[in-house]
Design a protein around this motif. Structure first.
Motif, mmCIF file in Angstrom:
data_model
loop_
_atom_site.group_PDB
_atom_site.id
_atom_site.type_symbol
_atom_site.label_atom_id
_atom_site.label_comp_id
_atom_site.label_asym_id
_atom_site.label_seq_id
_atom_site.Cartn_x
_atom_site.Cartn_y
_atom_site.Cartn_z
ATOM 1 N N GLU A 74 49.284 38.007 29.611
ATOM 2 C CA GLU A 74 49.708 39.386 28.606
ATOM 3 C C GLU A 74 49.989 38.744 27.159
ATOM 4 O O GLU A 74 49.788 39.537 26.052
ATOM 5 N N ARG A 75 50.633 37.457 27.011
ATOM 6 C CA ARG A 75 50.786 36.833 25.830
ATOM 7 C C ARG A 75 49.378 36.684 25.074
ATOM 8 O O ARG A 75 49.381 37.043 23.747
ATOM 9 N N ASP A 78 48.076 40.147 23.970
ATOM 10 C CA ASP A 78 48.626 40.625 22.740
ATOM 11 C C ASP A 78 48.295 39.792 21.632
ATOM 12 O O ASP A 78 47.912 40.706 20.442
ATOM 13 N N ARG A 81 44.929 41.698 21.016
ATOM 14 C CA ARG A 81 44.984 42.772 20.256
ATOM 15 C C ARG A 81 45.227 42.831 18.856
ATOM 16 O O ARG A 81 44.765 43.670 18.053
#
Length: 103
Positions: A74-75, A78, A81
């Motif tokens: 997820e890091r 992110d 993104r």
């Protein structure tokens, strides 16, 4: 998420290839390496960006696979993104049941 290994797969337009490779290579705290292959994107949601792609009937893309710990995924997503907003990067995450090097 746990510390189990996962495979993050990214699909990007081929024109982003070098930029994406450079970016991933800079993320040394999360990415220790990756594998990339060229691909032909097909389907209703695939954008044909050039006249050549429209003639061929598929998008020229690059597939990047990264094995990393699940808690890091997820890091990295992110960061991607933020840095690749608007580029329509496609991704998915799959569990890795075993990972190693045959020496």
């Amino acid at each position: 998420m746990t510390n189990e290994a996962v495979c993050l797969t990214l699909i990007a337009p081929r024109e982003l290839r070098e930029e994406l490779f450079d970016y991933l290579s800079e993320q040394t705290d999360l990415v220790t390496g990756f594998t990339a292959t060229d691909a032909a994107g097909h389907g209703a949601r695939v954008r044909l960006r050039t006249a050549a792609e429209r003639v061929k009937g598929h998008a020229d893309e690059v597939v990047v696979r990264i094995v990393l710990r699940a808690d890091q995924t997820e890091r990295l997503l992110d960061r991607l993104r933020g840095s690749f907003a608007g580029t329509k990067l496609v991704y998915w995450v799959l569990p890795v049941t075993e990972f190693g090097i045959i020496d």
